[in-house]
Write a protein that holds these residues in place. Structure first.
Motif, mmCIF file in Angstrom:
data_model
loop_
_atom_site.group_PDB
_atom_site.id
_atom_site.type_symbol
_atom_site.label_atom_id
_atom_site.label_comp_id
_atom_site.label_asym_id
_atom_site.label_seq_id
_atom_site.Cartn_x
_atom_site.Cartn_y
_atom_site.Cartn_z
ATOM 1 N N SER A 160 36.129 32.146 35.874
ATOM 2 C CA SER A 160 36.657 31.987 37.233
ATOM 3 C C SER A 160 35.625 31.356 38.165
ATOM 4 O O SER A 160 35.869 30.316 38.767
ATOM 5 N N GLY B 199 40.407 30.382 48.955
ATOM 6 C CA GLY B 199 40.627 30.861 47.598
ATOM 7 C C GLY B 199 40.071 32.239 47.319
ATOM 8 O O GLY B 199 40.044 32.668 46.166
ATOM 9 N N ARG B 200 39.621 32.947 48.344
ATOM 10 C CA ARG B 200 39.129 34.314 48.102
ATOM 11 C C ARG B 200 40.320 35.210 47.824
ATOM 12 O O ARG B 200 41.329 35.158 48.519
ATOM 13 N N GLU B 201 40.192 36.061 46.808
ATOM 14 C CA GLU B 201 41.347 36.734 46.236
ATOM 15 C C GLU B 201 41.762 37.992 46.980
ATOM 16 O O GLU B 201 42.876 38.481 46.791
ATOM 17 N N GLY C 222 39.574 26.041 40.171
ATOM 18 C CA GLY C 222 40.156 27.343 40.437
ATOM 19 C C GLY C 222 40.801 27.939 39.209
ATOM 20 O O GLY C 222 41.493 27.243 38.465
ATOM 21 N N VAL D 141 42.089 32.002 38.792
ATOM 22 C CA VAL D 141 41.975 33.369 39.273
ATOM 23 C C VAL D 141 41.869 34.358 38.110
ATOM 24 O O VAL D 141 42.491 34.176 37.070
ATOM 25 N N SER D 142 41.056 35.389 38.299
ATOM 26 C CA SER D 142 41.009 36.526 37.379
ATOM 27 C C SER D 142 41.893 37.606 37.985
ATOM 28 O O SER D 142 41.514 38.291 38.929
ATOM 29 N N ALA E 80 41.037 40.525 40.799
ATOM 30 C CA ALA E 80 41.602 40.427 42.146
ATOM 31 C C ALA E 80 42.311 41.723 42.525
ATOM 32 O O ALA E 80 42.211 42.200 43.663
ATOM 33 N N GLU F 292 45.320 29.232 45.328
ATOM 34 C CA GLU F 292 45.114 29.949 44.083
ATOM 35 C C GLU F 292 45.622 29.106 42.932
ATOM 36 O O GLU F 292 46.672 28.489 43.010
ATOM 37 N N MET G 57 45.960 29.306 38.574
ATOM 38 C CA MET G 57 45.788 30.098 37.360
ATOM 39 C C MET G 57 46.089 29.183 36.190
ATOM 40 O O MET G 57 47.164 28.601 36.117
ATOM 41 N N ARG H 4 50.120 41.629 44.265
ATOM 42 C CA ARG H 4 50.043 41.164 42.880
ATOM 43 C C ARG H 4 50.706 42.166 41.954
ATOM 44 O O ARG H 4 50.697 43.369 42.211
#
Lengths: 244, 306
Positions: A58, A92-94, A221, A223-224, A228, B195, B197, B269
């Protein structure tokens, strides 16, 4: 001296990744405290997998890839480009805590650099104050509250002429070291176990820096998801040693 | 690849989809919708489409004239080389809920990327809620799902995505293929949410504790709009115990749930194995956030119940 000259040690980088840098890095666990609480991280192996995994999969392709672009933007004096990369990173901070951690460390670094009379840091600090007249300069600063930690680190690295990939290696190293220090307290782990993880870190960091360099603009980017989520749970975790 | 010609309008019919593993011609499709507020009601003022992407007649289940629209993709599956492009304009003051009647399926690809791209522009005082049903990534698919949202300073956006890897119920794991999903929200020229993924079959993230932990379904809901400071607390209080800290049967719903309130957005989430449970949690969260941000309860499209 006999034999070929070894490349000089980047001594300024050693200072920037040192625990003595007054930015508060060691008060954050980046979700690790919640992961320990959830039982996902409970020994040396799971600690190493968590720390290395999040950094390589990440961090490298988000903070790392954007850091290299920020260094390039600073090199060509592209202030607007630098600001746009920083804004991208900030978006982009989770979770709330990861956003605050990034913000507070960035602010502390910017303040330090401004106090050290790094010209770009002084200019940016002034701009952020001007952007919100009547508001305290820190925290706050720009309309979204100053620089990200990654951007502030880029300004420091650029100022002391540290090559971009070396600087990124140092940035990832400092994240790994802070995570290991947190794990020693949280898991808990012995100091020898912590050293074993850090001894294995350079190999991971080499791969992570390569991935950061290879990432195209549309590959930035990754994401984990569980990290998060753990970070979000940490907001109301009952007993906490760390701020994230 | 054949691209839609500007202005080309094809009839509202489509050939049924070929079975998953067979190769057919790739299908470009575009749908562009314009919503406008007129006399207290949001109208679908204009539409343009070509290829197999359509809308039904809007519904008006809410008292405030919000326009509910079902987005249809009659082939029901996307294969390599397909390119589905959606573009929604929500004018000043308009209120729109967009959903899909069923799951979006990305079938096995022979290598080409299958793209679904959604662009949403939301004007001053307008609300757009984009709540499609889940996206199923079949083994061997090569999927790219992108959503880009542009908001006026006081616009509201709520959107969610569920990605399901493979078809565990049918005994099909995600043994090959890849998916990259990207959501970006820009308000008043500044990015407020980003975001991405990206997952490939065999990637360590699928099993890793920090990422998917072996679970096949991940969902994220983002609410961007004015909310009180305790919005996340309220959501957490309502849903807590139903999904935190494990994949077991903590409450009546399975899977893990989290919520966090950042400076510009609230993000929820889900990670687990039952997309229906994830949706049930997100509908609860949507209800609470809507009450706090818009002063009205959730209005779940009836098609979700079928």
């Amino acid at each position: 001296m006999n034999g070929p000259m070894a490349p000089p040690l980047p001594l300024h980088l050693l200072r920037l990744v040192s625990q003595s840098l007054p930015v508060g890095a060691f008060s954050y666990s980046r979700g690790l405290e919640a992961a320990v609480h959830a039982g996902w991280v409970h020994d040396e192996t799971t600690t190493r997998d968590w720390i290395f995994g999040t950094l390589e999969h990440s961090y490298a392709v988000f903070d790392g890839a954007l850091f290299l672009r920020m260094m390039a933007a600073l090199e060509r004096s592209d202030r607007a480009g630098f600001a746009a990369l920083d804004a991208w990173l900030a978006a982009g901070r989770e979770s709330r805590e990861l956003q605050q951690e990034d913000r507070r460390m960035g602010e502390a670094m910017l303040r330090l650099l401004a106090d050290l009379e790094v010209p770009l840091a002084r200019e940016l600090a002034r701009e952020y104050v001007a952007a919100r007249p009547g508001q305290p300069p820190c925290p706050g600063g720009s309309p979204r509250g100053g620089l990200s930690w990654t951007a502030a680190f880029a300004i420091a690295a650029w100022h002391w002429r540290i090559p971009a990939t070396q600087a990124l290696s140092g940035l990832i190293w400092s994240a790994a070291e802070a995570q290991v220090a947190a794990a020693i307290r949280l898991v808990p782990l012995g100091h020898t176990a912590g050293q074993r993880i850090l001894i294995a870190a350079p190999e991971m960091i080499t791969r992570a820096v390569a991935r950061a360099g290879d990432a195209g603009d549309d590959e930035i980017g990754n994401v984990s998801v569980a990290l998060a989520m753990a970070s979000a749970w940490h907001e109301n975790q009952y007993s906490r040693l760390f701020r994230s | 690849m054949v691209l839609c010609q500007p202005g080309e309008i094809l009839p509202d019919t489509a050939t049924p989809v070929a079975p998953a593993a067979t190769r057919r011609r790739s299908w470009p499709a575009e749908l562009e919708l314009w919503f406008a507020s007129m006399a207290g009601k949001t109208r679908l003022a204009r539409r343009r489409h070509c290829g197999p992407l359509l809308v039904q007649k809007p519904f008006y289940p809410e008292k405030d004239g919000s326009c509910h629209v079902y987005l249809l993709h009659p082939p029901a599956g996307i294969v390599g080389g397909d390119r589905l492009v959606q573009h929604f304009h929500v004018d000043d003051g308009a209120r729109v809920v967009l959903t899909t009647p069923g799951a979006t399926r990305f079938y096995r690809s022979l290598g080409d990327v299958a793209l679904q791209s959604t662009r949403i522009e939301v004007g001053a005082g307008a609300v757009c809620e984009f709540l499609p049903q889940e996206t199923i990534i079949f083994a061997g698919a090569n999927a790219r799902v992108e959503t880009t949202v542009t908001l006026a300073p006081d616009a509201v956006y709520a959107g969610w995505d569920f990605i399901c890897l493979g078809r565990p119920a049918a005994g099909e794991g995600f043994t090959a293929g890849r998916v990259a999903q990207r959501v970006e929200i820009v308000r008043d020229g500044r990015p407020v949410w980003f975001e991405r993924m990206a997952l490939s079959a065999g990637a360590p993230q699928l099993a890793a504790a920090f990422a998917l932990s072996g679970q096949p379904t991940a969902g994220a809901m983002v609410y961007a709009g004015a909310l009180p400071d305790d919005a996340a607390e309220r959501v957490r209080a309502a849903i807590d115990g139903q999904g935190q800290g494990g994949f077991g049967d903590a409450g009546c719903l399975q899977g893990m749930f989290s919520v966090s309130q950042l400076e510009d957005v609230v993000v929820c989430r889900y990670l687990g194995s039952r997309v229906a449970d994830g949706k049930a949690m997100f509908v609860q969260a949507w209800d609470i956030l809507r009450r706090l941000g818009q002063g009205k309860p959730a209005s779940a499209p009836r098609i979700w119940a079928t």
